[in-house]
Design a protein around this motif. Structure first.
Motif, short mmCIF file in Angstrom:
data_model
loop_
_atom_site.label_atom_id
_atom_site.label_comp_id
_atom_site.label_asym_id
_atom_site.label_seq_id
_atom_site.Cartn_x
_atom_site.Cartn_y
_atom_site.Cartn_z
N ASP A 195 56.53 -57.13 -11.99
CA ASP A 195 57.10 -56.89 -10.66
C ASP A 195 56.52 -55.69 -9.91
O ASP A 195 56.20 -55.79 -8.72
CB ASP A 195 58.62 -56.70 -10.78
CG ASP A 195 59.29 -57.87 -11.46
OD1 ASP A 195 58.73 -58.98 -11.41
OD2 ASP A 195 60.37 -57.68 -12.04
N GLY A 293 60.02 -52.33 -8.14
CA GLY A 293 59.87 -53.78 -8.24
C GLY A 293 61.20 -54.47 -8.55
O GLY A 293 61.20 -55.56 -9.10
N GLN A 298 68.15 -59.53 -11.22
CA GLN A 298 67.15 -59.94 -12.21
C GLN A 298 67.55 -59.55 -13.64
O GLN A 298 67.39 -60.31 -14.58
CB GLN A 298 65.78 -59.32 -11.87
CG GLN A 298 64.64 -59.89 -12.68
CD GLN A 298 63.34 -59.15 -12.43
OE1 GLN A 298 63.13 -58.05 -12.91
NE2 GLN A 298 62.46 -59.76 -11.65
N GLN A 302 69.96 -54.34 -12.32
CA GLN A 302 69.62 -54.70 -10.94
C GLN A 302 70.72 -55.52 -10.25
O GLN A 302 70.46 -56.28 -9.32
CB GLN A 302 68.27 -55.43 -10.90
CG GLN A 302 67.14 -54.46 -11.28
CD GLN A 302 65.79 -55.11 -11.50
OE1 GLN A 302 65.49 -56.15 -10.92
NE2 GLN A 302 64.97 -54.50 -12.33
N LYS A 327 61.90 -64.75 -9.49
CA LYS A 327 60.81 -64.38 -10.40
C LYS A 327 59.59 -65.28 -10.18
O LYS A 327 58.45 -64.81 -10.21
CB LYS A 327 61.29 -64.49 -11.85
CG LYS A 327 60.37 -63.80 -12.84
CD LYS A 327 60.52 -62.29 -12.81
CE LYS A 327 59.51 -61.57 -13.69
NZ LYS A 327 59.74 -60.13 -13.75
MG MG Z 1 61.56 -56.33 -13.27
#
Ligand code: MG
Ligand code: ATP
Length: 397
Positions: A195, A293, A298, A302, A327
């Motif tokens: 990421d 990122g 995710q 996050q 993703k």
């Molecule tokens: Mg990541």
């Protein structure tokens, strides 16, 4: 192709929308083009009518036009680019050049049409007349072709510009975005994952100059993990020319968190330390924002609440260009920009050292701050700051 002068034309994207600042944007764009040209060969680079013209100055530069073209596809700020044959601005020269140049460019093509554009209105033929003439010449040279005005496979363009006429058979999309350096400087938190290199690329694309900070944790993380991250940084120079990576050790911080704080909060606490240290680097290096990122939901760190807890530790704004991306979308860009194969090399990042079995996904800030107070934050930060080293990478061809 004997006697044909082939050049590269790159057309401005959003830059053309800029008003009084346009000159600055153009200068930044040209700086990027000239830097790359120097790496490849001897080219004349000039700018007129929202187009950058790249003309080989010797045979070696002519021979390296493929490489130069590939580089121009990575310059932020161009909407389109093409290779074109240039010739004198008279009908005879144009027809001769079209017949000599286009057969190679139009191999395998069955249908085409011609379009002409005259920036030089003194040219004696009208655009439709010129298109008709060139179309006739093409049919003469390649009788297997047919004209299709509505759905041609290829549009042959004849452009009568300031000094020369240009003929080309189709243009490619440019990298888009804004010229490098036109949007200030940010600090990318670069890990070895998929990421963060993509996040860096996204900001570079919008014109941001990007420095990096990487956190590691010897001996829990390996030399190979370090090399992997440095390789990712080096790969990003393909887009930005030069990149600086600040490396800071989190080893002692991680051990202190492990020994003193509740396990479930470990990742969040570590991320807050990263933000605090990154904010220090940003202040020192004149970076206006941090870039990560992260993508919503995710992983446990996050979730919306976790991101708020992380944000709270930063002293400058945090940009998360991947926040709304899946993703799969991120992987697609990662492959496209050439960092994917490096990103998937299997080395441990410091985030995977002492990871909690049940990380908090709905953390309350007060609770996290209370956990954080169980270690001596300021002296740990100072100690980590003292481990900082810096590496610089330049684009190589
Ligand atoms: Mg990541
Ligand atoms: P990536 O997100 O780059 O694929 P990852 O998924 O392993 O790596 P996360 O744990 O999702 O990383 O971390 C989210 C973000 O935090 C990363 O995108 C990166 O910006 C930053 N980050 C994580 N680990 C590090 C590190 N060791 N050094 C610097 N930044 C880091």
């Amino acid at each position: 192709m004997e006697n044909i002068k082939e050049v590269i034309l790159c057309k401005f994207g959003e830059v053309v929308l800029k008003g009084t600042n346009r000159g600055t944007f153009e200068a930044q764009l040209l700086r990027d083009v000239k830097r790359r040209a120097k790496l490849i060969g001897n080219y004349n680079v000039r700018c007129a009518q929202s187009t950058v013209y790249i003309e080989p100055k010797d045979e070696a530069a002519e021979a390296a036009l493929d490489a130069m073209y590939a580089q121009m596809g990575k310059v932020f700020g161009f909407a389109g680019l093409c290779r074109a044959a240039s010739c004198e601005k008279n009908l005879e020269a144009i027809l001769e050049t079209a017949k000599a140049y286009l057969p190679d460019q139009m191999r395998g093509v069955k249908t085409f049409k011609c379009e002409s554009k005259r920036s030089d209105k003194m040219f004696p033929l009208s655009s439709p007349e010129l298109s008709g003439e060139v179309g006739g010449a093409i049919l003469e040279a390649m009788p297997h072709l047919t004209v299709n005005l509505y759905e041609p496979e290829v549009v042959v363009r004849i452009e009568i510009r300031d000094e020369y006429a240009y003929i080309h058979a189709g243009q490619d999309r440019g990298a888009g975005g804004m010229p490098l350096g036109s949007a200030g400087k940010g600090l990318l938190l670069l890990s070895g994952g998929i990421d963060s290199p993509v996040a860096g690329y996204m900001m570079m694309k919008r014109g941001m100059e990007v420095d990096c900070v990487h956190f590691e944790s010897f001996p829990y993380t390996s030399e190979a993990a370090h090399e992997k991250v440095m390789q990712l940084a080096a790969e990003l120079t393909e887009y930005c020319g030069k990149i600086k990576v600040h490396v800071i050790s989190l080893t002692h911080i991680q051990e202190e968190l492990r020994d003193n704080c509740e396990e479930d909060y470990f990742t969040l606490l570590l991320r807050r330390f990263m933000m605090k240290l990154a904010s220090r680097v940003a202040a020192e290096q004149n970076c206006h924002v941090l870039v990560t990122g992260e993508s919503l939901g995710q992983v446990a760190s996050q979730t919306l609440k976790a991101l708020c807890v992380t944000d709270d530790a930063a002293t400058c704004p945090v940009f998360r260009p991947l926040i709304g991306m899946d993703k799969e979308e991120i992987i697609r860009i990662s492959r496209q920009i050439g960092t994917f194969d490096t990103s998937i090399l299997p080395y441990d990042d410091c985030c995977t050292v002492f990871t909690p079995r049940h990380p908090r996904t709905q953390p309350e800030l007060e609770k996290v701050v209370a956990e954080e107070a169980k270690v001596d934050v300021e002296s740990l930060l100072d100690e980590a700051w003292g481990t900082r080293t810096t590496e610089v990478f330049y684009q190589e061809i």
